[in-house]
Design a protein around this motif. Structure first.
Motif, short mmCIF file in Angstrom:
data_model
loop_
_atom_site.label_atom_id
_atom_site.label_comp_id
_atom_site.label_asym_id
_atom_site.label_seq_id
_atom_site.Cartn_x
_atom_site.Cartn_y
_atom_site.Cartn_z
N LYS A 39 -57.24 88.20 64.06
CA LYS A 39 -56.89 88.35 65.61
C LYS A 39 -56.85 89.46 66.09
CE LYS A 39 -55.29 83.79 64.53
NZ LYS A 39 -54.03 82.43 65.16
N PHE A 40 -57.22 89.36 67.73
CA PHE A 40 -56.15 90.24 68.15
C PHE A 40 -54.93 90.01 68.46
CE2 PHE A 40 -60.63 91.90 67.43
CZ PHE A 40 -61.10 92.99 67.13
N TYR A 41 -54.19 91.39 68.68
CA TYR A 41 -52.96 90.95 69.64
C TYR A 41 -53.09 91.50 70.94
CZ TYR A 41 -51.52 88.13 65.95
OH TYR A 41 -51.20 86.53 64.97
N ARG A 42 -51.99 91.98 71.93
CA ARG A 42 -51.68 92.86 72.90
C ARG A 42 -50.37 93.31 72.75
NH1 ARG A 42 -54.36 95.74 76.32
NH2 ARG A 42 -55.94 94.43 76.76
N ILE A 43 -49.57 94.47 72.69
CA ILE A 43 -48.19 94.62 72.97
C ILE A 43 -47.86 94.44 74.76
CG2 ILE A 43 -45.73 96.33 72.30
CD1 ILE A 43 -47.58 96.76 70.42
N THR A 76 -45.03 97.62 65.18
CA THR A 76 -44.71 96.51 64.57
C THR A 76 -43.69 95.47 65.38
OG1 THR A 76 -43.16 97.61 62.55
CG2 THR A 76 -45.11 97.00 62.07
N LYS A 77 -43.37 94.81 65.73
CA LYS A 77 -42.17 94.31 65.74
C LYS A 77 -40.65 95.57 65.60
CE LYS A 77 -40.00 90.58 65.14
NZ LYS A 77 -40.44 88.87 65.03
N SER A 78 -40.50 94.99 63.91
CA SER A 78 -39.29 96.20 64.31
C SER A 78 -38.96 97.32 64.12
CB SER A 78 -39.06 94.59 62.51
OG SER A 78 -39.89 95.78 62.23
N VAL A 79 -40.57 98.16 64.05
CA VAL A 79 -39.64 99.22 64.32
C VAL A 79 -40.19 99.86 66.10
CG1 VAL A 79 -40.20 101.89 63.67
CG2 VAL A 79 -40.83 99.38 62.21
N GLY A 80 -41.47 100.13 66.39
CA GLY A 80 -41.93 100.82 67.56
C GLY A 80 -41.62 99.36 68.86
N VAL A 81 -41.83 98.20 68.64
CA VAL A 81 -41.60 97.47 69.54
C VAL A 81 -40.11 97.06 70.24
CG1 VAL A 81 -42.07 94.87 70.16
CG2 VAL A 81 -43.99 96.10 69.02
N ARG A 82 -39.43 97.49 68.82
CA ARG A 82 -37.78 97.22 69.51
C ARG A 82 -37.45 98.31 69.54
NH1 ARG A 82 -34.28 94.70 64.29
NH2 ARG A 82 -35.52 92.73 64.94
N ASN A 98 -44.73 94.53 77.12
CA ASN A 98 -43.19 93.88 77.90
C ASN A 98 -42.45 93.59 76.31
OD1 ASN A 98 -44.21 94.74 80.36
ND2 ASN A 98 -45.16 92.25 80.29
N GLY A 99 -42.04 94.61 75.63
CA GLY A 99 -41.38 94.26 74.36
C GLY A 99 -41.94 92.67 73.64
N LYS A 100 -42.72 92.21 73.14
CA LYS A 100 -43.26 91.37 72.69
C LYS A 100 -45.07 91.13 72.18
CE LYS A 100 -40.82 87.25 74.41
NZ LYS A 100 -40.71 86.11 75.53
N ILE A 101 -45.37 90.84 71.21
CA ILE A 101 -46.46 91.31 70.32
C ILE A 101 -47.57 89.80 70.68
CG2 ILE A 101 -48.09 91.87 68.57
CD1 ILE A 101 -45.70 92.86 67.29
N ASN A 102 -48.32 89.45 72.11
CA ASN A 102 -48.75 88.78 72.01
C ASN A 102 -50.40 88.51 71.86
OD1 ASN A 102 -46.57 87.43 74.08
ND2 ASN A 102 -47.19 89.13 75.74
N ARG A 103 -50.11 87.55 71.95
CA ARG A 103 -52.28 86.71 70.76
C ARG A 103 -52.56 86.96 71.23
NH1 ARG A 103 -54.97 82.68 69.46
NH2 ARG A 103 -52.86 81.10 69.68
N ILE A 104 -53.91 87.54 71.62
CA ILE A 104 -55.39 87.27 72.92
C ILE A 104 -56.34 87.37 72.50
CG2 ILE A 104 -53.69 89.31 74.28
CD1 ILE A 104 -56.39 91.47 73.09
#
Length: 418
Positions: free
Chosen positions: A390-394, A273-279, A396-402
């Motif tokens: 929806k599919f997303y890819r992490i 998640t953005k608030s844990v692993g991605v951050r 460079n520190g962001k979760i982008n929709r693909i």
């Protein structure tokens, strides 16, 4: 002396009821007013301090904030929402105890279970009590036609959609042969749920599903499981659990230097998640693909519903808003939409969980979720909140929709439910 004692006794006998009456008049007005006010109760059995807190906490915030909005508008046809939320610590015994304590409260219509095992333990109770359950992704709700609904897609349906994505990705890479797919998750009912129907779906595809690996909830080291999957030639590995578990898996995979040759993917919605692993570990979770029935990442921050967060969470930065917050908002919107339908058919006095469940089944295609999830799929034959991910890819520190919304296969129906 006897006469004096008699007089004192008589004084007490008269004075106590009078004093009690004055007390109730002075201090009992609020309680009497609340009882007189029409209300419907939504019971949430969450986890604020256990292994799924990263999902439960923001989800409950979303429910809390939206129900505040509803009540501020005067409720639904004058009916206020009584939101009861309990920290179960992801413990089944605590969940059962809390449910049995609050189930007889004033018009409790819904029990929101933040755990697959909670639903399994309390399914019969909800049916008896005319209360229906809300379940994260347990396909058994659909497979066994239980009195309840899934938040969105089921785990096995999402897993099947991910398998389709793998086939597409494999072909685009121009790699010959059949991709080998690993599976790594908690040793729990949740951890196995994706395979109940998902495995049957995998058997129909040109891929090889390796022997699944399961580890105890709370494990911090996943090296041995990753080593086995890598040794068996995994090209893709599904990772389960709720963040920080997916992040911890990726930290081990990164340390083992296998992330460049193996594509990691999370199909159970819960991380990284953005608030844990991605951050906290952007480099180590980089390139992980996520399937999600709700919007996440940068897309979540830009959705108009973020104004709800800004209004009710002025001391919390928008960067803390995660997709799980929107699951809570969507579930609260379901409750609002369902009540509106139910109250067209019955009076407030006749309102119960069975009536509301019938109303939910009439929400097929309703736009009330406003794009926070895939299209609402509740119907007389479908207990799933959505049939889209929806599919997303992490990156460079962001979760982008693909991808846009993708319809998931019905893997639930492929499993033989006993």
């Amino acid at each position: 002396m006897k006469e004096i004692k008699h007089r004192k006794t008589g004084f007490v006998a008269v004075a106590l009821p009078v004093l009690l009456g004055l007390y109730l008049m002075l201090f009992g007005l609020t309680s009497r007013g609340e009882c007189a006010e029409k209300a419907a109760s939504f019971l949430c059995l969450a986890d604020y301090t256990g292994p799924v807190a990263a999902i439960s906490v923001p989800l409950v915030k979303g429910e809390t904030d939206y129900f505040k909005e509803v009540n501020a508008r005067g409720g639904i046809n004058g009916i206020k929402i009584n939101f009861i939320n309990i920290d179960t610590r992801y413990n089944v015994a605590r969940a059962v105890s809390a449910y049995r304590r609050y189930r007889k409260g004033h018009k409790v219509l819904v029990a929101d279970f933040h755990s697959t095992p909670f639903g399994k333990a309390l399914g019969r109770d909800t049916k008896r009590d005319k209360i229906f359950g809300l379940y994260p992704g347990d396909g058994e709700v659909q497979g066994k036609d239980l009195p309840g609904f899934n938040w969105g897609t089921t785990y096995q349906d999402s897993f099947a959609a991910c398998l389709d994505w793998i086939i597409k990705d494999w072909k685009e890479k121009g790699t010959g042969g059949r991709p080998k797919v690993g599976y790594l998750s908690w040793d729990s009912a949740y951890g196995r749920e994706s395979l109940r129907g998902g495995k049957e779906y995998a058997d129909t595809l040109p891929l090889t599903l390796l022997k699944p690996e399961f580890f105890p909830v709370g494990s911090l080291d996943h090296t041995v499981y990753l080593q086995r999957l890598a040794k068996n030639g995994a090209n893709y590995i599904f990772i389960g659990g709720v963040d920080p578990t997916p992040t911890n898996i990726m930290k081990d995979a990164y340390r083992m230097r296998i992330t460049k040759n193996i594509q990691f993917i999370n199909n159970s919605f819960w991380g990284p998640t953005k608030s844990v692993g991605v951050r906290m570990h952007p480099e180590k979770v980089n390139n992980v693909v996520r399937a999600s029935f709700f919007i996440v990442g940068e897309e979540a921050e830009k959705h108009p519903a973020h104004k709800l967060w800004l209004k009710h969470r002025p001391n919390e930065p928008i960067s803390d808003l995660t997709g799980a917050y929107y699951i809570g908002v969507a579930l609260a919107k379901d409750f609002e939409a369902g009540l509106k339908v139910a109250l067209k058919n019955v009076s407030y006095e006749d309102l119960d969980g069975e009536v509301l469940a019938d109303a939910y089944k009439q929400l097929t295609g309703s736009p009330h979720r406003e794009g926070l999830t895939g299209a609402c799929a509740f119907s007389p034959t479908n207990h799933r909140g959505s049939m889209e991910v929806k599919f997303y890819r992490i990156e460079n520190g962001k979760i982008n929709r693909i991808s846009d919304w993708v319809k998931v296969p019905d893997a639930v129906s492929m499993h033989k439910w006993d």
